[in-house]
Design an enzyme around this catalytic site. Structure first.
Site, PDB file in Angstrom:
ATOM      1  N   GLY A   1     -44.801 -14.210  12.449  1.00 45.23           N
ATOM      2  CA  GLY A   1     -44.230 -15.118  13.452  1.00 45.23           C
ATOM      3  C   GLY A   1     -42.726 -15.054  13.419  1.00 45.23           C
ATOM      4  O   GLY A   1     -42.082 -14.324  14.187  1.00 45.23           O
ATOM      5  N   SER A   2     -42.136 -15.784  12.476  1.00 45.33           N
ATOM      6  CA  SER A   2     -40.681 -15.892  12.387  1.00 45.33           C
ATOM      7  C   SER A   2     -39.988 -14.538  12.272  1.00 45.33           C
ATOM      8  O   SER A   2     -38.970 -14.312  12.929  1.00 45.33           O
ATOM      9  CB  SER A   2     -40.275 -16.720  11.171  1.00 45.33           C
ATOM     10  OG  SER A   2     -41.240 -17.677  10.881  1.00 45.33           O
TER      11      SER A   2
ATOM     12  N   SER B   1     -47.139 -13.703  15.791  1.00 46.25           N
ATOM     13  CA  SER B   1     -47.673 -15.039  16.085  1.00 46.25           C
ATOM     14  C   SER B   1     -46.705 -15.794  16.982  1.00 46.25           C
ATOM     15  O   SER B   1     -45.536 -15.995  16.632  1.00 46.25           O
ATOM     16  CB  SER B   1     -47.873 -15.816  14.785  1.00 46.25           C
ATOM     17  OG  SER B   1     -47.963 -17.201  15.081  1.00 46.25           O
TER      18      SER B   1
ATOM     19  N   HIS C   1     -56.689 -17.057  16.273  1.00 48.99           N
ATOM     20  CA  HIS C   1     -56.939 -17.603  14.928  1.00 48.99           C
ATOM     21  C   HIS C   1     -57.244 -19.083  15.062  1.00 48.99           C
ATOM     22  O   HIS C   1     -56.345 -19.891  15.287  1.00 48.99           O
ATOM     23  CB  HIS C   1     -55.675 -17.345  14.082  1.00 48.99           C
ATOM     24  CG  HIS C   1     -55.735 -17.899  12.694  1.00 48.99           C
ATOM     25  ND1 HIS C   1     -54.615 -18.000  11.885  1.00 48.99           N
ATOM     26  CD2 HIS C   1     -56.769 -18.380  11.945  1.00 48.99           C
ATOM     27  CE1 HIS C   1     -54.958 -18.526  10.717  1.00 48.99           C
ATOM     28  NE2 HIS C   1     -56.258 -18.766  10.728  1.00 48.99           N
TER      29      HIS C   1
ATOM     30  N   GLY D   1     -51.356 -23.937   8.881  1.00 43.90           N
ATOM     31  CA  GLY D   1     -50.860 -25.156   9.530  1.00 43.90           C
ATOM     32  C   GLY D   1     -49.460 -25.046  10.096  1.00 43.90           C
ATOM     33  O   GLY D   1     -49.164 -25.659  11.113  1.00 43.90           O
TER      34      GLY D   1
ATOM     35  N   ASP E   1     -51.624 -13.093   6.899  1.00 46.14           N
ATOM     36  CA  ASP E   1     -50.953 -14.019   7.825  1.00 46.14           C
ATOM     37  C   ASP E   1     -50.183 -15.089   7.050  1.00 46.14           C
ATOM     38  O   ASP E   1     -50.781 -15.866   6.308  1.00 46.14           O
ATOM     39  CB  ASP E   1     -52.040 -14.670   8.705  1.00 46.14           C
ATOM     40  CG  ASP E   1     -51.487 -15.650   9.730  1.00 46.14           C
ATOM     41  OD1 ASP E   1     -50.255 -15.731   9.894  1.00 46.14           O
ATOM     42  OD2 ASP E   1     -52.316 -16.336  10.372  1.00 46.14           O
ATOM     43  N   GLY E   2     -48.872 -15.108   7.285  1.00 47.20           N
ATOM     44  CA  GLY E   2     -48.043 -16.177   6.728  1.00 47.20           C
ATOM     45  C   GLY E   2     -46.933 -15.673   5.823  1.00 47.20           C
ATOM     46  O   GLY E   2     -47.201 -15.033   4.803  1.00 47.20           O
ATOM     47  N   GLY E   3     -45.707 -15.899   6.252  1.00 46.74           N
ATOM     48  CA  GLY E   3     -44.558 -15.555   5.418  1.00 46.74           C
ATOM     49  C   GLY E   3     -44.315 -14.066   5.261  1.00 46.74           C
ATOM     50  O   GLY E   3     -43.704 -13.626   4.282  1.00 46.74           O
TER      51      GLY E   3
ATOM     52  N   HIS F   1     -50.917 -12.719  18.286  1.00 46.56           N
ATOM     53  CA  HIS F   1     -51.670 -13.658  17.450  1.00 46.56           C
ATOM     54  C   HIS F   1     -51.483 -15.066  17.998  1.00 46.56           C
ATOM     55  O   HIS F   1     -50.368 -15.562  18.139  1.00 46.56           O
ATOM     56  CB  HIS F   1     -51.132 -13.560  16.015  1.00 46.56           C
ATOM     57  CG  HIS F   1     -51.888 -14.322  14.985  1.00 46.56           C
ATOM     58  ND1 HIS F   1     -53.055 -13.864  14.406  1.00 46.56           N
ATOM     59  CD2 HIS F   1     -51.649 -15.524  14.396  1.00 46.56           C
ATOM     60  CE1 HIS F   1     -53.492 -14.734  13.510  1.00 46.56           C
ATOM     61  NE2 HIS F   1     -52.661 -15.772  13.485  1.00 46.56           N
TER      62      HIS F   1
ATOM     63  N   MET G   1     -55.339 -15.530   4.283  1.00 42.96           N
ATOM     64  CA  MET G   1     -54.128 -16.331   4.513  1.00 42.96           C
ATOM     65  C   MET G   1     -53.181 -16.181   3.322  1.00 42.96           C
ATOM     66  O   MET G   1     -53.588 -16.351   2.175  1.00 42.96           O
ATOM     67  CB  MET G   1     -54.481 -17.808   4.703  1.00 42.96           C
ATOM     68  CG  MET G   1     -55.118 -18.160   6.042  1.00 42.96           C
ATOM     69  SD  MET G   1     -54.160 -17.676   7.497  1.00 42.96           S
ATOM     70  CE  MET G   1     -52.669 -18.666   7.298  1.00 42.96           C
TER      71      MET G   1
ATOM     72  N   MET H   1     -57.858 -22.523  13.693  1.00 47.12           N
ATOM     73  CA  MET H   1     -57.746 -23.413  12.527  1.00 47.12           C
ATOM     74  C   MET H   1     -58.278 -24.764  12.982  1.00 47.12           C
ATOM     75  O   MET H   1     -57.534 -25.732  13.176  1.00 47.12           O
ATOM     76  CB  MET H   1     -56.281 -23.488  12.079  1.00 47.12           C
ATOM     77  CG  MET H   1     -55.841 -22.247  11.319  1.00 47.12           C
ATOM     78  SD  MET H   1     -54.065 -22.068  11.223  1.00 47.12           S
ATOM     79  CE  MET H   1     -53.748 -21.260  12.780  1.00 47.12           C
TER      80      MET H   1
ATOM     81  N   GLY I   1     -45.850 -22.365  10.724  1.00 47.75           N
ATOM     82  CA  GLY I   1     -45.123 -21.110  10.608  1.00 47.75           C
ATOM     83  C   GLY I   1     -43.904 -21.317   9.710  1.00 47.75           C
ATOM     84  O   GLY I   1     -43.584 -22.442   9.330  1.00 47.75           O
TER      85      GLY I   1
HETATM   86  C1  DX5 Z   1     -49.961 -20.418   9.938  1.00 49.94           C
HETATM   87  C2  DX5 Z   1     -50.329 -19.491  11.062  1.00 49.94           C
HETATM   88  C3  DX5 Z   1     -49.511 -18.248  11.091  1.00 49.94           C
HETATM   89  C4  DX5 Z   1     -48.040 -18.485  11.290  1.00 49.94           C
HETATM   90  C5  DX5 Z   1     -47.269 -17.298  10.803  1.00 49.94           C
HETATM   91  O1  DX5 Z   1     -50.893 -21.443   9.858  1.00 49.94           O
HETATM   92  O2  DX5 Z   1     -51.671 -19.091  10.945  1.00 49.94           O
HETATM   93  O3  DX5 Z   1     -50.008 -17.336  12.035  1.00 49.94           O
HETATM   94  O4  DX5 Z   1     -47.711 -18.718  12.625  1.00 49.94           O
HETATM   95  O5  DX5 Z   1     -45.916 -17.558  10.934  1.00 49.94           O
HETATM   96  P1  DX5 Z   1     -44.828 -16.980   9.924  1.00 49.94           P
HETATM   97  O6  DX5 Z   1     -44.866 -15.492  10.035  1.00 49.94           O
HETATM   98  O7  DX5 Z   1     -43.565 -17.560  10.430  1.00 49.94           O
HETATM   99  O8  DX5 Z   1     -45.193 -17.445   8.538  1.00 49.94           O
HETATM  100 ZN    ZN Z   2     -52.425 -17.406  12.156  1.00 53.05          ZN
END
Ligand code: DX5
Ligand code: ZN
Length: 216
Positions: A196-197, A7, A65, A141, A174-176, A32, A136, A67, A143
């Site tokens: 992402g991170s 992401s 994605h 919202g 997706d997420g963490g 992403h 999710m 949102m 990262g």
């Molecule tokens: C959160 C996003 C994710 C986010 C993931 O709302 O949908 O795609 O960027 O980032 P990490 O991997 O840092 O949780």
């Molecule tokens: Zn996402």
């Protein structure tokens, strides 16, 4: 084969095309792109013009994605802008079947997403209409959050339902997500990991992508 979709929320957005080229070189399967409207989620990220411009500079699979509230208002424009996979939230849309069918009719993969508090059973009647379910693993919202462990059970339930009903649908999470929890998500049934991170902040992004993929 497990696919990795980094992401770009965690990327250097002032140099987006170079960042996307870099994760491609490092072995990412797709990219992403998180679109936030400040309404469905409190944060605002980026939208159509950014995706349109990036499309001219990248041949990667664009995993978009949404949102946003009422995604049916914008889906066609995100497809025109270059989405290859277009995912929207079940909580944001009054007629998900119609929108999923419309997305597919444009030759784009259609994804439906559920927030952590939404029971996974809510997507069961949509399985004939989608190519991917995005579970999710954090509140959408932002990262950089910590994965909510209870969401892994939703992946397991969904995988069992897909097997029972004979659906070949990707399960995206997706997420963490990092190399510590990737293995459990993959065993639960996830086939596409968004990160992402844990990818963009890593000093060795190729190793980070590889670690996620091989953690089963
Ligand atoms: C959160 C996003 C994710 C986010 C993931 O709302 O949908 O795609 O960027 O980032 P990490 O991997 O840092 O949780
Ligand atoms: Zn996402």
């Amino acid at each position: 084969m497990i696919k990795i979709s980094p992401s770009v929320l965690a990327a250097d957005l002032s140099d987006l095309a170079a960042e996307v080229a870099d994760i491609k070189r490092c072995g990412a399967d797709m990219v992403h792109l998180d679109v936030m409207d400040g309404n469905f989620v409190t944060n605002i990220s980026f939208g159509l013009p950014v995706i349109q411009s990036l499309r001219k500079k990248s041949d990667m699979i664009f995993d978009v994605h949404l949102m946003i509230d009422k995604p049916e208002r914008y889906a066609a424009r995100f497809i025109d802008a270059g989405a290859d996979i277009l995912t929207f939230h079940i909580e944001a849309c009054d007629n998900p079947v119609e929108l999923l069918d419309e997305i597919r009719s444009q030759g784009v993969m259609a994804g439906i997403s559920v927030k952590p508090a939404t029971p996974i059973e809510e997507v069961y009647t949509l399985l004939d209409h989608c190519d991917m379910v995005l579970v999710m693993t954090v509140e959408p919202g932002y990262g950089g959050q910590k994965l909510i462990p209870e969401t892994i059970e939703k992946v397991r339930k969904l995988k069992a339902e897909l097997k029972k009903t004979g659906h070949f649908i990707e399960i995206q999470v997706d997420g963490g997500i990092n190399d510590t929890n990737a293995g459990e998500l993959i065993s639960a049934g996830a086939s596409i990991l968004v990160a992402g991170s844990s990818v963009f902040v890593a000093s060795d992004r190729a190793a980070a992508i590889n670690a996620l993929r091989c953690n089963a």
